[in-house]
Enzyme design. Structure first.
Site, PDB file in Angstrom:
ATOM      1  N   TYR A  51      14.431   2.561 -34.447  1.00 47.52           N
ATOM      2  CA  TYR A  51      13.728   2.530 -35.734  1.00 47.52           C
ATOM      3  C   TYR A  51      14.396   1.532 -36.678  1.00 47.52           C
ATOM      4  O   TYR A  51      13.737   0.685 -37.291  1.00 47.52           O
ATOM      5  CB  TYR A  51      13.729   3.936 -36.334  1.00 47.52           C
ATOM      6  CG  TYR A  51      12.998   4.075 -37.650  1.00 47.52           C
ATOM      7  CD1 TYR A  51      11.640   3.802 -37.749  1.00 47.52           C
ATOM      8  CD2 TYR A  51      13.669   4.504 -38.790  1.00 47.52           C
ATOM      9  CE1 TYR A  51      10.964   3.951 -38.962  1.00 47.52           C
ATOM     10  CE2 TYR A  51      13.008   4.656 -40.000  1.00 47.52           C
ATOM     11  CZ  TYR A  51      11.665   4.372 -40.080  1.00 47.52           C
ATOM     12  OH  TYR A  51      11.000   4.526 -41.280  1.00 47.52           O
ATOM     13  N   GLY A  56      -0.012  10.231 -42.199  1.00 50.33           N
ATOM     14  CA  GLY A  56       1.401  10.527 -42.007  1.00 50.33           C
ATOM     15  C   GLY A  56       2.022  11.199 -43.211  1.00 50.33           C
ATOM     16  O   GLY A  56       1.349  11.485 -44.205  1.00 50.33           O
ATOM     17  N   GLN A  57       3.345  11.424 -43.131  1.00 50.65           N
ATOM     18  CA  GLN A  57       4.061  12.160 -44.173  1.00 50.65           C
ATOM     19  C   GLN A  57       3.916  11.493 -45.540  1.00 50.65           C
ATOM     20  O   GLN A  57       3.626  12.144 -46.536  1.00 50.65           O
ATOM     21  CB  GLN A  57       5.545  12.271 -43.800  1.00 50.65           C
ATOM     22  CG  GLN A  57       6.355  13.120 -44.774  1.00 50.65           C
ATOM     23  CD  GLN A  57       7.846  13.080 -44.483  1.00 50.65           C
ATOM     24  OE1 GLN A  57       8.336  12.203 -43.788  1.00 50.65           O
ATOM     25  NE2 GLN A  57       8.572  14.033 -45.035  1.00 50.65           N
ATOM     26  N   GLY A  88      -2.299   4.285 -41.365  1.00 57.35           N
ATOM     27  CA  GLY A  88      -1.352   5.386 -41.188  1.00 57.35           C
ATOM     28  C   GLY A  88      -1.433   6.369 -42.343  1.00 57.35           C
ATOM     29  O   GLY A  88      -0.429   6.923 -42.794  1.00 57.35           O
ATOM     30  N   ILE A 123      -5.020   6.650 -36.584  1.00 61.16           N
ATOM     31  CA  ILE A 123      -5.370   6.544 -35.167  1.00 61.16           C
ATOM     32  C   ILE A 123      -6.354   7.628 -34.737  1.00 61.16           C
ATOM     33  O   ILE A 123      -7.097   7.464 -33.783  1.00 61.16           O
ATOM     34  CB  ILE A 123      -4.090   6.596 -34.291  1.00 61.16           C
ATOM     35  CG1 ILE A 123      -4.369   6.264 -32.825  1.00 61.16           C
ATOM     36  CG2 ILE A 123      -3.393   7.939 -34.427  1.00 61.16           C
ATOM     37  CD1 ILE A 123      -4.733   4.833 -32.558  1.00 61.16           C
ATOM     38  N   ARG A 124      -6.363   8.752 -35.483  1.00 60.93           N
ATOM     39  CA  ARG A 124      -7.318   9.816 -35.150  1.00 60.93           C
ATOM     40  C   ARG A 124      -7.810  10.483 -36.430  1.00 60.93           C
ATOM     41  O   ARG A 124      -7.167  10.415 -37.469  1.00 60.93           O
ATOM     42  CB  ARG A 124      -6.695  10.849 -34.205  1.00 60.93           C
ATOM     43  CG  ARG A 124      -5.492  11.557 -34.759  1.00 60.93           C
ATOM     44  CD  ARG A 124      -4.807  12.416 -33.692  1.00 60.93           C
ATOM     45  NE  ARG A 124      -3.661  13.123 -34.228  1.00 60.93           N
ATOM     46  CZ  ARG A 124      -2.441  12.598 -34.344  1.00 60.93           C
ATOM     47  NH1 ARG A 124      -2.229  11.343 -33.981  1.00 60.93           N
ATOM     48  NH2 ARG A 124      -1.446  13.309 -34.830  1.00 60.93           N
TER      49      ARG A 124
END
Length: 318
Positions: free
Chosen positions: A143, A12-13, A9, A36-37
């Site tokens: 979450y 991400g941020q 990940g 993931i990409r």
């Protein structure tokens, strides 16, 4: 053995800035970023990057073996507001990615895990002011439910199998370099951008909604600090409370007006207001400060100065 890091990940941020700091600390060739990409960004272009699905155990295991990974930072997650729109996938991603990494550590494939928790583990029945390390935890969001469950599993794997897993409960995070990622506290990122570009901002939280916040520099510092601390100092294996500052949309607006006197702020609370109302207003993080020496560098005033300096220099060329 040298430290060899896999970040899952990484785009991400938090992952974006964590990757840069870990590469600077441990060397570019010792930090494997994955997501993931494959995007066209610094995470991908400035070091080793692999495409990986956090839900695919075999992919993760292959990377760990290929690069002889010692430490995994599992940053992949669906955040609070986004998770409410797709609860089943949020549960799947947030929980099963953790199980994969815990089981790889249990099998002796890796030495250390960092897994982030969140203030979302708390709920409407939690004391809102100076929320203690140990308190009532009845989260009301997907979450929060997944993070609280993850904390219990992390502690279980540590006690039952000796897995060295470390965690902190992030408050709302504010960064100039990465866009908001679908969280309830993300107004506090967007408001700085809008102050520069539009001179006005509409908050999706009410003016007096106080929430715990932290500048990204401090969050990255805490993440690396807890991983570098001797294992004996990490006495909590669920997750540590972490704090730096608490403020309301009105208070951040007043701070912005010191730099942009004509800045206008109004309020149109949406579904995120209910989420924010279930979270603490301030956090007691004395345990983290005592156990492994946590100390924040930024408050609302010097964070605002740094945000505007960096946004104007790097984003808006002003």
């Amino acid at each position: 053995m040298d430290t060899k890091i896999l970040i899952i990940g990484a785009c991400g941020q938090i992952g974006t800035e964590l990757t840069a700091k870990l590469r600077a600390t441990y060397g570019v060739n010792n930090v494997i970023a994955s997501d993931i990409r494959k995007l066209n960004n610094d995470v991908v272009n400035n070091g080793i990057f692999e495409v990986v699905n956090a839900l695919d155990y075999n992919q993760i295991e292959h990377l760990i073996e290929q690069y002889q990974i010692t430490d995994v930072y599992l940053m992949a997650a669906l955040l609070s507001a986004t998770a409410e729109k797709n609860p089943a996938f949020a549960w799947d991603l947030n929980m099963n990615s953790l199980f994969h990494v815990l089981n790889l550590a249990k099998a002796g494939k890796i030495k250390k895990i960092f897994w982030p928790s969140s203030i979302a583990v708390f709920g409407p029945t939690t004391p809102r002011q100076n929320t203690p390390q140990y308190t009532i935890m009845e989260p009301s969001t997907v979450y929060g439910i997944s993070k609280q469950t993850g904390e219990r599993w992390a502690e279980y794997y540590n006690k039952q199998y000796g897995v060295d897993v470390r965690s902190i409960r992030y408050p709302g995070l504010i960064s100039w370099s990465t866009e908001a990622g679908g969280g309830t506290t993300d107004y506090a990122v967007d408001i700085y951008h809008k102050a520069i570009t539009d001179g006005k901002f509409t908050s999706f939280l009410s003016e007096d909604t106080e929430l715990p916040m932290m500048y990204m520099d401090d969050a990255i510092k805490a993440t690396i600090s807890i991983m570098q601390a001797p294992a004996a100092q990490i006495k909590i294996r669920s997750s540590y409370n972490l704090a730096a500052m608490s403020f309301t949309p009105k208070q951040i607006g007043e701070e912005i007006k010191k730099h942009y006197p004509k800045f206008e702020l109004d309020y149109e609370p949406d579904f995120r207001q209910k989420i924010a109302d279930s979270w603490p207003a301030s956090i007691d993080d004395e345990t983290a400060r005592t156990d492994w020496g946590w100390k924040n560098d930024f408050d609302l005033e010097n964070m605002t100065v740094d945000m505007f300096e960096n946004l104007k220099k790097h984003i808006y060329n002003k």
